[in-house]
Each structure stands twice: as C-alpha cells, then as structure tokens.
Design a protein around this motif. Structure first.
Motif, mmCIF file in Angstrom:
data_model
loop_
_atom_site.group_PDB
_atom_site.id
_atom_site.type_symbol
_atom_site.label_atom_id
_atom_site.label_comp_id
_atom_site.label_asym_id
_atom_site.label_seq_id
_atom_site.Cartn_x
_atom_site.Cartn_y
_atom_site.Cartn_z
ATOM 1 N N SER A 1 3.972 2.079 -4.199
ATOM 2 C CA SER A 1 3.912 2.772 -5.500
ATOM 3 C C SER A 1 4.495 4.168 -5.415
ATOM 4 N N GLU A 2 4.025 4.927 -4.430
ATOM 5 C CA GLU A 2 4.456 6.320 -4.313
ATOM 6 C C GLU A 2 5.946 6.401 -3.990
ATOM 7 N N CYS B 1 -3.011 2.987 -12.848
ATOM 8 C CA CYS B 1 -2.976 3.557 -11.501
ATOM 9 C C CYS B 1 -1.539 3.628 -11.004
ATOM 10 N N ASP B 2 -1.175 4.708 -10.303
ATOM 11 C CA ASP B 2 0.137 4.782 -9.653
ATOM 12 C C ASP B 2 0.010 5.097 -8.157
ATOM 13 N N GLY B 3 -1.179 4.895 -7.626
ATOM 14 C CA GLY B 3 -1.359 5.080 -6.186
ATOM 15 C C GLY B 3 -1.703 6.498 -5.773
ATOM 16 N N ALA C 1 0.674 -0.725 -7.567
ATOM 17 C CA ALA C 1 -0.658 -0.121 -7.607
ATOM 18 C C ALA C 1 -1.715 -1.222 -7.703
ATOM 19 N N MET D 1 0.821 -1.215 0.000
ATOM 20 C CA MET D 1 0.000 0.000 0.000
ATOM 21 C C MET D 1 0.856 1.266 0.000
ATOM 22 N N HIS E 1 -4.378 8.114 -5.936
ATOM 23 C CA HIS E 1 -5.696 8.283 -5.296
ATOM 24 C C HIS E 1 -5.575 8.441 -3.787
ATOM 25 N N ARG E 2 -4.588 7.772 -3.194
ATOM 26 C CA ARG E 2 -4.433 7.861 -1.741
ATOM 27 C C ARG E 2 -3.961 9.262 -1.338
ATOM 28 N N LEU E 3 -3.079 9.853 -2.135
ATOM 29 C CA LEU E 3 -2.526 11.171 -1.800
ATOM 30 C C LEU E 3 -3.575 12.257 -1.920
ATOM 31 N N PRO F 1 -8.555 2.039 -7.601
ATOM 32 C CA PRO F 1 -8.642 1.848 -9.055
ATOM 33 C C PRO F 1 -9.624 0.745 -9.466
ATOM 34 N N VAL G 1 6.029 0.955 -9.541
ATOM 35 C CA VAL G 1 4.951 1.948 -9.469
ATOM 36 C C VAL G 1 3.650 1.304 -9.952
ATOM 37 N N ARG H 1 7.873 5.652 -7.103
ATOM 38 C CA ARG H 1 7.799 6.766 -8.047
ATOM 39 C C ARG H 1 8.843 7.827 -7.679
ATOM 40 N N ARG H 2 8.997 8.065 -6.371
ATOM 41 C CA ARG H 2 9.981 9.070 -5.938
ATOM 42 C C ARG H 2 11.420 8.578 -6.135
ATOM 43 N N ALA I 1 -4.237 -2.330 -13.018
ATOM 44 C CA ALA I 1 -5.061 -1.381 -12.268
ATOM 45 C C ALA I 1 -5.226 -0.141 -13.131
#
Lengths: 344, 84
Positions: free
Chosen positions: A256-257, B57-59, A288, A253, B61-63, B19, A284, A260-261, B44
């Motif tokens: 992904s973020e 999706c790259d996540g 997801a 969970m 949505h949570r941010l 997603p 990433v 990405r960073r 996703a």
C-alpha cells in the motif's frame, strides 16, 4: 545508457488484444540452449544445466529459468505450448530453480522472535534495511526512470497473480479462503477491465509503452528476473507453499505505502492521467485489505494449521525481501551513477 | 465474486494494530445518504485516523505505530488481562 521505450521491432498496436511476443535473445549458454530448443518442437534437452555465475542474479540462469516458467503462463509466439510439460525441460527448470533457492537460502539471516507469525512477519519487515525505490521515485526520479521501473515490473505485473492460482489446491480451510479473497481482487472481482494486470497494461498503453507480456524481456537484468522467478518457483512445488504464503503476505503488507508513493511520484511528474494512475491508486486500497487478510487469515492461519511449516512461511518472507532488496540496490545504484538500470 | 453477496450478513472484523474489514452485504454512506463507492467486495476501514484515503485504510497505521487489540476495549471483564 539508452532510454526505456520499446525497441522499434516491438511497435505498440492500437487494439488491446492479448498477443504473444517472440522469444528473447540469449545472454549465455543456458538461455541459448533454451531459446534454440524452443524454436523447434518439444524434444529432449541435454541433461546438464549449471550456471557458472552467481545464482542469485546471473542473467543467463535467470533468463533460462524465466523461459521455463513462462511456458506455463502466456508463452511465446512461435513456441509449441506442449513444451509446458516436456520432462527434460521440467528437469532443467528444477535444477536451475534449486541452484537459485540454495544460494538464496544460504543468504538469509536469523529468524526474529515474536508472539505469532503475523507478529514475526512485521519484525522481518522492520529489520529490512534495503533502500526504497518508491521513496527514490517520489523524491528524485525523472520520467525516464519511472518508465524504467514500469519496464522492470512489467515482467510480473502483466501476469499479476497468475502464479499464485497454482497454490490454491494445496491449501485447505481459512488460508485457502483468504488466498481466494485476495486473488478475486487481483482478477478485478470478475470484471475484466478491473483485473490488475489489465490496469497495468492500460497504464503502459497510456504512456505509449509496449503493454504486451514479455515485450521488454530483452531489457531485463538477472536481478529483475530473479524477483519473478522466485514467485514462480515457490508456486511450483507443494513443499514450498508455506514459503509462498510468507512471500505473498509480505508483498501485500508492504504494498500500500509503496504504491501510494508511486502514485505521488507519477503525479509529481505530471503523469497523473486516470489510466496511468489507476493501477497504483487501486493498489493503495486493495492492498490495505490484502495486508491484514494475508498476514492474519492466510499466513497466520496457515501456520497455526500446519505449525511444522511456520518457519517456512517466515523464510519465504525473508526470501522476498532479499531479492527485492538486491533489485532495489541495483536500480538505485544505476540511477545514482547516471546509468540505466535496464540491459542495453 | 461480485459485490452482491446474496444477502449474506455483514461482518466487521477487527485486525490487531490495523483496520476494520467489512465483508458481506453493505453500503457505505455519508450522513446525507450519498453512497461512497467501495469498488470491492471487502473493504478496510481506517481505524488509526491517519489514512490519507479515509474512510478507507491505506496502510498508514504501520508507519505511525498504531496499536489496538482485535477485541473490545474499555469495558474489559475483570478476568480479561489482554492489553493492546
């Protein structure tokens, strides 16, 4: 402190063949006991194994525990693989693991309320106030610091998903199918060149780093080994399967973020070659998918099927964030002080 | 497991606040028919609009605090009190 490249004895070979590294050097009495014993054939180890340091991050305890677990993964050159189920070694593993787990459990905060387990996992993530290495990398890190992080993470990512395979026989139904779906992705959907551990090895190779499993073991502090040991530990006993699923769910969970960073940090430092970046770009998108599969289909469905273990799922999530938070603080504090985060 | 699901039906699953997951036998195409390589058996698809890797999706949505139910919206039955 010194930079992050492999030490001269760990020269990078040209061909990507799976090779085993030798045993690391000991850092205290527990790891010395194991390193000395493993150099010979399987035999009984002495009965007592107690750490005098803090079980959360003691380098000696965690190297000893890591060695015990590693015998059930790729192993070490010159070490008889029959050590893997030597009863006295398993007893040491159990003792050290329980010391670590007891200390960790004693440090966890109260569990958040929520509608269901996925909801409560989100609340646990939201309550985590640990610093983010991924954000630090994106904003501040030098190339040397990026390489340091790659060294830290090599202990797990070169065997990514291997611990979790052990847990499958302990699950039934939807959570089992969900874990299989995640693991199939980790292993490249059946394509060797897409296995995530292989993508990571290719990243290290492309950067001229040592890609062999455990090549950097002598450089890893206890706080790093603790992150790997927690995963191994939760995959070692059926009783802990709920905690392992919570641990994996929050890993997915939050992944992904972070990846990405990492990818953005590598590009900022002009390290965006395809073979360097592929591991992070892949995660990433893959994570997801894994994010929701792990939260809902795996951890959530497991907690509905075995409600007596729902709390264990949440505790596993907290354990992950606790060891990852300690790791992140160590790394960022070292860098902020102008030091290396690796062992000298 | 490979991309070939042996002719299995395609299933699209809605995840709460997240997603759409697509499983089974599918191909993602642009309007001109060009295939977008999904590279994996399960994908996703972004539902919040904020992904930097759309259509995937790259996540994000949570941010951004994206909220959505995992059931149909906008044409609720009168006895359906679920609110996303």
């Amino acid at each position: 402190m010194t930079p992050t490249k492999a030490n001269p004895s760990n020269t990078v070979t040209a061909e990507p063949e799976p090779v085993r590294c030798g045993l690391p050097g000991p850092v205290g009495p527990l790891s010395a006991l194991l390193v000395d014993a493993l150099a010979g054939g399987p035999r009984g180890l002495p009965g007592e194994a107690t750490s005098l340091g803090n079980p959360l991050d003691d380098a000696d305890l965690h190297l000893a525990l890591y060695l015990c677990f590693e015998l059930n993964y790729h192993g070490f050159a010159g070490v008889d693989s029959d050590w893997a189920d030597e009863p006295s070694l398993l007893r040491v593993r159990r003792l050290l693991g329980e010391q670590f787990l007891a200390a960790l459990t004693g440090n966890l905060g109260p569990l958040p309320d929520g509608a269901d387990v996925p909801d409560r996992l989100e609340a646990i993530i939201a309550a985590d106030d640990s610093p983010s290495i991924a954000t630090y990398l994106l904003q501040h890190a030098t190339e040397e610091q990026v390489r340091e992080l790659l060294v830290h993470r090599s202990a797990y990512l070169l065997k990514e998903a291997d611990p979790h395979v052990r847990v499958l026989p302990w699950l039934r139904g939807r959570p089992k199918a969900a874990l299989v779906e995640i693991l199939a992705d980790e292993y490249g959907g059946g394509r060797a060149e897409r296995m995530h551990a292989e993508l990571y090895a290719r990243c290290l190779r492309t950067l001229g780093m040592d890609w062999r499993e455990n090549a950097y073991l002598d450089r890893l502090p206890g706080v790093t080994l603790a992150t790997v040991n927690l995963t191994s530990l939760l995959c070692a006993r059926p009783r802990w399967r709920g905690a392992l699923l919570g641990h994996l769910a929050v890993t997915e969970m939050t992944s992904s973020e972070a990846n990405r960073r990492y990818a953005a940090a590598l590009r900022r430092l002009h390290l965006g070659q395809r073979d360097v970046i592929a591991y992070f770009d892949e995660h990433v998108l893959a994570d997801a998918v894994h994010d929701v599969v792990a939260a809902h289909d795996m951890a959530g469905a497991f907690a509905r099927a075995e409600p007596q273990l729902a709390e264990s799922v949440l505790r596993g999530a907290q354990m992950l964030l606790h060891v990852e938070g300690a790791f992140a603080r160590h790394v960022i504090n070292s860098w902020a002080a102008g030091a290396s985060s690796l062992r000298g | 497991m490979t991309e070939d699901q042996g002719g299995a039906e395609t299933v699209i699953t809605l995840y709460r606040d997240g997603p759409l997951l697509v499983r089974g036998n599918f191909r993602i195409a642009q309007p001109d028919g060009t295939t977008i390589d999904a590279s994996r058996a399960t994908v996703a698809l972004c539902r919040c609009g904020g992904s930097r890797t759309r259509p995937f999706c790259d996540g994000t949505h949570r941010l951004i605090g994206f909220r959505a139910t995992c059931g149909p919206e906008g044409r609720r039955r009168q006895d359906d009190s679920d609110e996303g």
